[in-house]
Every structure is written in structure tokens, then in C-alpha cells.
Design a protein around this motif. Structure first.
Motif, PDB file in Angstrom:
ATOM      1  N   LEU A  95       2.593  -0.120  -2.985  1.00 41.60           N
ATOM      2  CA  LEU A  95       2.941   0.447  -1.563  1.00 41.60           C
ATOM      3  C   LEU A  95       3.959   1.106  -1.359  1.00 41.60           C
ATOM      4  N   GLU A  96       5.188   0.866  -1.920  1.00 42.97           N
ATOM      5  CA  GLU A  96       6.321   1.537  -1.837  1.00 42.97           C
ATOM      6  C   GLU A  96       6.331   2.906  -2.253  1.00 42.97           C
ATOM      7  N   LEU A  97       5.605   2.978  -3.406  1.00 42.13           N
ATOM      8  CA  LEU A  97       5.557   4.458  -3.778  1.00 42.13           C
ATOM      9  C   LEU A  97       4.458   5.332  -2.970  1.00 42.13           C
ATOM     10  N   ILE A  98       3.302   4.474  -2.589  1.00 41.64           N
ATOM     11  CA  ILE A  98       2.534   5.281  -1.663  1.00 41.64           C
ATOM     12  C   ILE A  98       3.038   5.750  -0.289  1.00 41.64           C
ATOM     13  N   SER A  99       4.044   4.968   0.074  1.00 45.45           N
ATOM     14  CA  SER A  99       4.950   5.180   1.139  1.00 45.45           C
ATOM     15  C   SER A  99       5.650   6.446   0.949  1.00 45.45           C
ATOM     16  N   GLN A 100       5.972   7.114  -0.234  1.00 44.07           N
ATOM     17  CA  GLN A 100       6.533   8.378  -0.330  1.00 44.07           C
ATOM     18  C   GLN A 100       5.775   9.404  -0.569  1.00 44.07           C
ATOM     19  N   VAL A 101       4.488   9.373  -0.630  1.00 46.25           N
ATOM     20  CA  VAL A 101       3.747  10.411  -0.733  1.00 46.25           C
ATOM     21  C   VAL A 101       2.513  10.698   0.182  1.00 46.25           C
ATOM     22  N   GLY A 102       2.503   9.842   1.095  1.00 47.48           N
ATOM     23  CA  GLY A 102       1.697   9.960   2.327  1.00 47.48           C
ATOM     24  C   GLY A 102       1.939  11.066   3.078  1.00 47.48           C
TER      25      GLY A 102
ATOM     26  N   GLN B 196      -6.660  -7.836  -6.683  1.00 49.60           N
ATOM     27  CA  GLN B 196      -5.830  -6.792  -6.061  1.00 49.60           C
ATOM     28  C   GLN B 196      -4.093  -7.221  -5.953  1.00 49.60           C
ATOM     29  N   LEU B 197      -3.315  -6.286  -5.892  1.00 43.46           N
ATOM     30  CA  LEU B 197      -2.009  -6.726  -5.768  1.00 43.46           C
ATOM     31  C   LEU B 197      -1.921  -7.720  -4.571  1.00 43.46           C
ATOM     32  N   PRO B 198      -0.765  -8.555  -4.469  1.00 45.36           N
ATOM     33  CA  PRO B 198      -0.536  -9.413  -3.344  1.00 45.36           C
ATOM     34  C   PRO B 198      -0.449  -8.815  -1.887  1.00 45.36           C
ATOM     35  N   GLU B 199       0.227  -7.707  -2.074  1.00 44.70           N
ATOM     36  CA  GLU B 199       0.498  -6.807  -0.808  1.00 44.70           C
ATOM     37  C   GLU B 199      -0.664  -6.330  -0.286  1.00 44.70           C
ATOM     38  N   ILE B 200      -1.714  -5.908  -1.190  1.00 41.17           N
ATOM     39  CA  ILE B 200      -3.135  -5.282  -0.759  1.00 41.17           C
ATOM     40  C   ILE B 200      -3.828  -6.343  -0.371  1.00 41.17           C
ATOM     41  N   GLU B 201      -3.768  -7.839  -0.961  1.00 41.15           N
ATOM     42  CA  GLU B 201      -4.570  -8.962  -0.664  1.00 41.15           C
ATOM     43  C   GLU B 201      -4.286  -9.245   0.806  1.00 41.15           C
ATOM     44  N   ARG B 202      -3.087  -9.309   1.152  1.00 41.15           N
ATOM     45  CA  ARG B 202      -2.269  -9.566   2.358  1.00 41.15           C
ATOM     46  C   ARG B 202      -3.070  -8.589   3.320  1.00 41.15           C
ATOM     47  N   LEU B 203      -2.955  -7.256   3.181  1.00 39.93           N
ATOM     48  CA  LEU B 203      -3.929  -6.296   4.155  1.00 39.93           C
ATOM     49  C   LEU B 203      -5.232  -6.707   4.225  1.00 39.93           C
ATOM     50  N   CYS B 204      -5.925  -7.078   3.060  1.00 38.43           N
ATOM     51  CA  CYS B 204      -7.424  -7.491   3.124  1.00 38.43           C
ATOM     52  C   CYS B 204      -7.597  -8.597   4.038  1.00 38.43           C
ATOM     53  N   GLN B 205      -6.661  -9.549   4.168  1.00 33.79           N
ATOM     54  CA  GLN B 205      -6.866 -10.695   4.939  1.00 33.79           C
ATOM     55  C   GLN B 205      -6.780 -10.388   6.238  1.00 33.79           C
ATOM     56  N   LYS B 206      -5.798  -9.576   6.570  1.00 42.95           N
ATOM     57  CA  LYS B 206      -5.494  -9.087   8.148  1.00 42.95           C
ATOM     58  C   LYS B 206      -6.797  -8.386   8.395  1.00 42.95           C
ATOM     59  N   LEU B 207      -7.433  -7.486   7.602  1.00 47.33           N
ATOM     60  CA  LEU B 207      -8.495  -6.814   7.947  1.00 47.33           C
ATOM     61  C   LEU B 207      -9.965  -7.608   8.163  1.00 47.33           C
TER      62      LEU B 207
ATOM     63  N   ALA C 232      -3.785   6.490   5.689  1.00 45.56           N
ATOM     64  CA  ALA C 232      -4.486   5.144   5.673  1.00 45.56           C
ATOM     65  C   ALA C 232      -5.622   5.043   4.332  1.00 45.56           C
ATOM     66  N   TYR C 233      -6.342   6.096   4.053  1.00 47.87           N
ATOM     67  CA  TYR C 233      -7.057   5.996   2.874  1.00 47.87           C
ATOM     68  C   TYR C 233      -6.298   5.827   1.696  1.00 47.87           C
ATOM     69  N   LEU C 234      -5.176   6.353   1.650  1.00 47.52           N
ATOM     70  CA  LEU C 234      -4.364   6.139   0.541  1.00 47.52           C
ATOM     71  C   LEU C 234      -3.563   4.831   0.349  1.00 47.52           C
ATOM     72  N   TYR C 235      -3.188   4.240   1.468  1.00 49.54           N
ATOM     73  CA  TYR C 235      -2.917   2.882   1.571  1.00 49.54           C
ATOM     74  C   TYR C 235      -3.914   1.759   1.027  1.00 49.54           C
ATOM     75  N   PHE C 236      -5.045   2.145   1.349  1.00 48.14           N
ATOM     76  CA  PHE C 236      -5.957   0.849   1.479  1.00 48.14           C
ATOM     77  C   PHE C 236      -7.113   1.052   0.418  1.00 48.14           C
ATOM     78  N   TYR C 237      -7.816   2.303   0.650  1.00 45.07           N
ATOM     79  CA  TYR C 237      -8.925   2.612  -0.302  1.00 45.07           C
ATOM     80  C   TYR C 237      -8.430   3.079  -1.495  1.00 45.07           C
ATOM     81  N   PHE C 238      -7.663   3.981  -1.525  1.00 43.63           N
ATOM     82  CA  PHE C 238      -6.959   4.245  -2.931  1.00 43.63           C
ATOM     83  C   PHE C 238      -6.736   3.155  -3.740  1.00 43.63           C
TER      84      PHE C 238
END
Length: 326
Positions: free
Chosen positions: A5-12, A224-235, A52-58
Motif C-alpha cells: 500500500l505504500e507503493l500504491i499511495s505513490q501512483v494513485g 492477502q497481505l496483513p494490511e489488506i486483510e485489515r481493510l477486508c475486516q473493516k469492510l 479506490a480500485y487500486l488500493y483494494f481490488y487491484f
């Protein structure tokens, strides 16, 4: 280079003010995908929703697409060796970032300017050479539809087929009943044009689920990466078990015959039981545990719909076949 997600934040294309805004945008996308598909094209011009697609679905599709290609088996990469890989509806280049493609030329076909801009930034950082909406030079070609055929429909899909004349075609589509029955129409037409099913069907015969209130799909289990799994749980969204309709067609004839597991029944104390598609007929089979060691049982316990198997029939039972694997 690993993508996080750190890399994703650079290209969104859009910088989210906080996590709450990101989660709200992902939920909006989810509603579009599941309940307002007639408005699906609208988000492709929206910088916030594309981001948002990039952060989650991608991010959650990366391991899914990797597993899908693995399911096609080692013969897939052998058959497509030397091909140009062309992804129709490529988004930000998800398929090409999902795994290594050494020795292949990569072509992304995408209509969204926002997605192309994101994809170019991402490919620059990851040092991936993707050609966007460029003319394909290679004569040998493999065409991918990744979550795009169900949106565009058969007519437009075959326009791409005619434009690129591929030797191989791969579909990675949503694992829904609606998506599957749309793909059956594509299956019928592509077989009429001289292609052969390599996966998942055992043969080119009529699908036994044609006209049925059922569908053939694969369950793609991923981490999934732990940071993605955390988003999944919140969603409150499960992205570890992702259904897919995965098909591979080729101009070449099928070399090895398999049966395909289409449904996994509850495991018993003594056996594993599945519904399989064999010679394009649905049949219940039973594999006794006593002929398996603990390592084999552990492996087989992980099998899901979409797994290919080879077997011999030991005994015809009432309503099912008792089998042994070969």
C-alpha cells in the motif's frame, strides 16, 4: 518488486484524506460491482474510485490472478511460449503485475485514461515493460479477458478476437451464476470457430450445466497481505476465498484428459466425496481415505472446485462411483 500500500499511495490518481474516505469509496465501488452494473463504466473516469480500485481490488486480485494461471497447469506456459500477451480491459495492468512473465511481450488494452495513467506510473516503479493500446507485432498471440468479457458481452469480445487472431484465449471472470451463463454463449461460439477447451471442460461437448439453475466455477483460495486483510475486516469482505469462472481455449487439441471437480461435498470419517465433470457429464465420486497416507490426505483436503483429477473407477455404487486416483 513487491507491491504494497505504500507503493500504491505513490501512483494513485487521488490522495485519500484518511482511511474512512478510502473505505467509503471502496464500499461505493462494491455497490457498483454487485448492484448497479449498468453504471459500471462510470467509475472508470472517476479518479477517486479508480484509486479506490487500486488500493483494494487491484491488490486482492493479484494473488487471485496468480493462482488462476497456476490452475491452468504447466502446459499452459509451454503452449503460449513466444506469444504476445494481450489483456483486454487491463485496468492498471493487474494481470501482468500478478506474476513474472519472463520472455513475453506485454500489451494492455484499456479505454480508461485514468487507469492507463495509474498503470504507467505503476509499471515505471516496478520496471515492468507494458505497451498500452499499441499495435501487436508478434504473430503468436494469447488473449486474456480479465473481468471484462462479462461487462462488454460476446459481440465486442469477438471483435477483439477478430482484431488479434489469437492462438490461445484465457477468461478470468467473476465466479457468479450470471457470469457463467454469459460465458457459455462465448464458449459455444469459440468452439464453432475451431478452438478447443483446454480448461476446465474435459471435452468440447455441450456443458452439462447448460440450461440448469447451477454454474461451474472455481474457488480461488489466497493469502492477502496483513494490511489488506485489515481493510477486508473493516469492510467485512472476504477476499481470501474468491470465486472465478476460469476458461482456457486453444487452437491446439487437448493433450491430457482430466475430470474436473465441480462441487466438494462434506468430508466423512472414511472418505472424500466430490461432484466431477467427466466427459462432460456430472457424476458423484468417492475416494476412500484408507488408500492415502497423511500427507496425501492433507493435500486432498485443500482441493476446491476447479481442481483437475485423473482417476480409475473401482466400483459402481448406488448413486456414485468409488474411485482411485492415478
Amino acid at each position: 518488486m513487491g507491491i504494497d500500500l505504500e507503493l500504491i499511495s505513490q501512483v494513485g490518481a487521488y490522495s485519500f484524506k484518511n482511511e474512512h474516505e478510502l473505505l467509503k469509496s471502496i464500499k461505493e465501488l462494491s455497490h457498483l460491482f454487485n448492484h448497479s452494473r449498468d453504471k459500471l463504466a462510470d467509475y472508470l473516469d472517476d479518479e477517486k474510485l479508480c484509486s479506490a480500485y487500486l488500493y483494494f481490488y487491484f491488490m486482492t486480485y493479484l494473488p487471485k490472478f496468480q493462482k488462476c494461471i497456476e490452475l491452468l497447469g504447466p502446459n499452459f506456459r509451454t503452449q503460449i511460449q513466444g506469444s504476445a500477451l494481450i489483456d483486454i480491459g487491463a485496468g492498471p495492468g493487474t494481470l501482468f503485475h500478478s506474476q513474472n512473465w519472463p520472455g513475453f511481450s506485454l500489451y494492455a488494452v484499456e479505454n480508461s485514461k485514468v487507469m492507463i495513467d495509474i498503470g504507467k506510473k505503476l509499471a515505471h516503479i516496478t520496471s515492468l515493460n507494458i505497451q498500452w493500446n499499441k499495435q501487436v507485432q508478434e504473430e503468436k498471440r494469447c488473449l486474456f479477458f480479465t473481468h471484462s468479457l462479462n461487462e462488454m458481452g460476446e459481440k465486442e469480445a469477438f471483435e477483439y478476437m477478430e482484431a488479434y487472431s489469437p492462438q490461445n484465449v484465457v477468461l478470468i471472470e467473476p465466479g457468479t451464476k450470471e457470469s457463467f451463463h454469459k460465458i457459455l454463449g462465448f464458449r459455444k461460439q469459440i468452439l464453432e470457430r475451431g478452438y478447443n477447451v483446454q480448461y476446465p471442460c474435459p471435452s468440447n461437448d455441450v456443458c452439462p450445466m447448460q440450461g440448469q439453475d447451477d454454474w461451474c466455477h472455481q474457488i480461488i483460495q489466497v493469502r492477502q497481505l496483513p494490511e489488506i486483510e485489515r481493510l477486508c475486516q473493516k469492510l467485512q469482505m472476504d477476499r481470501r476465498n474468491q470465486p472465478a469462472v476460469l476458461h482456457w481455449y486453444s487452437r491446439e487439441k487437448k493433450q491430457i484428459q482430466y475430470a474436473l471437480i465441480t462441487r466438494v461435498f462434506a468430508e466423512t470419517k472414511f472418505s472424500f466425496e466430490w461432484q466431477v465433470c467427466c466427459e462432460n457429464k456430472l457424476q458423484k465420486v468417492q475416494l476412500m481415505k484408507k488408500e492415502l497416507d497423511k500427507k496425501q490426505q492433507k493435500l486432498i483436503k485443500s482441493w476446491q472446485a476447479g481442481q483437475q483429477i485423473q482417476f480409475e473407477v473401482l466400483k459402481h455404487m448406488q448413486g456414485f462411483l468409488r474411485i482411485t486416483l492415478i
